[in-house]
Design a protein around this motif. Sequence first.
Motif, short mmCIF file in Angstrom:
data_model
loop_
_atom_site.label_atom_id
_atom_site.label_comp_id
_atom_site.label_asym_id
_atom_site.label_seq_id
_atom_site.Cartn_x
_atom_site.Cartn_y
_atom_site.Cartn_z
N ARG A 1 -21.78 9.92 -45.98
CA ARG A 1 -21.65 9.21 -44.71
C ARG A 1 -22.16 10.06 -43.55
NH1 ARG A 1 -15.96 7.85 -41.81
NH2 ARG A 1 -15.85 10.11 -42.03
N ARG B 1 -16.60 3.95 -43.45
CA ARG B 1 -15.64 4.13 -44.55
C ARG B 1 -15.62 5.59 -45.01
NH1 ARG B 1 -12.37 1.29 -43.60
NH2 ARG B 1 -13.45 1.35 -41.62
N ASN B 2 -14.42 6.15 -45.11
CA ASN B 2 -14.26 7.53 -45.57
C ASN B 2 -14.68 7.70 -47.03
OD1 ASN B 2 -13.25 8.40 -43.08
ND2 ASN B 2 -11.17 7.76 -43.63
N THR B 3 -14.66 6.63 -47.79
CA THR B 3 -14.99 6.71 -49.22
C THR B 3 -16.49 6.68 -49.47
OG1 THR B 3 -14.76 4.30 -49.36
CG2 THR B 3 -12.81 5.63 -49.89
N SER C 1 -6.04 1.72 -40.22
CA SER C 1 -6.20 1.86 -41.68
C SER C 1 -5.11 1.11 -42.45
CB SER C 1 -6.19 3.33 -42.06
OG SER C 1 -4.96 3.95 -41.65
#
Length: 291
Positions: A106, A100-102, A165
């Motif tokens: 990460r 997840r980019n959020t 996405s």
Amino acid sequence: MKTSKGEHVFLAVNYVFLALFGISALVPLINILAVSLSDSSAIISGKVSIWPIGWNIEAYRQLIEGTRIIYALKNSIIITVVGVALSMLFTILAAYPLSRNTFYGRRFFTLAIVFTMLFGGGLIPSFLVIKELGLINSYAAIWLPSLVSAFNMMIMRTFFLNIPSELEDAARMDGCGEYRMLLQIFLPLSLPVLATLTLFYSVGYWNQFLTVLLYINDAKKYNLTVLVQNMVANQQLLQQINTFQAEDSVSMTPEAIKAGAVVILLLPLMIVYPFLQKYFVKGALVGAVKG
């Protein structure tokens, strides 16, 4: 598009090579099965090749009655089923947020996990950690070190990254939270990679050998791999098996008993693999397209 003559020759040579390679891997397995089902005299004389001579299942009967192979089989099933369930659970829970980019940090956590693929603590530190945790002589000592494979986790993470996405955006517009997103959107679309990683983990847990020898002290908790290795390496144990045979039974050679034990060890995975094989190539390749 029309293929050239050179391409036809290449494909023919390639098919012949792969066929020979497959046969070379299959023939030893067939020979072991034939030996386990053959008469002792035929085995001693060296007449058994790929077809049993003097069909009988006495070797398997002596294995079941004279050894703890059924208990070892049960232990292997427990180790594999519970281990695969735990590993798949924690692999999914690790791969999803890292895709997840959020998710803040990460990149750091991904690099930290990749670092473990290059460097490890070593055998002695691992043993000391397991001992201090009080896990000696319990299956938790097998499950904990193998809980998450960094390689398998990266494959699943990459698969999650390949999911469009737009599906996630549409689900969020409908009020879908993270857990529901994972359970109802991502996992149903990830059957190929789930089947592939299940196979990877199953083979790993089923073939556990060194960790069982290190951490399990009670022989009653040994899995099938350790028991079969002891039978293959210990001639005295094979002679003891013959003492458990009935008066009217046929004496079997150690080679037949060892071959029967190997067949019992290999059979469960050979039964499971065809059901997962159709997902295997797709799951491994799609999960490794991009990082």
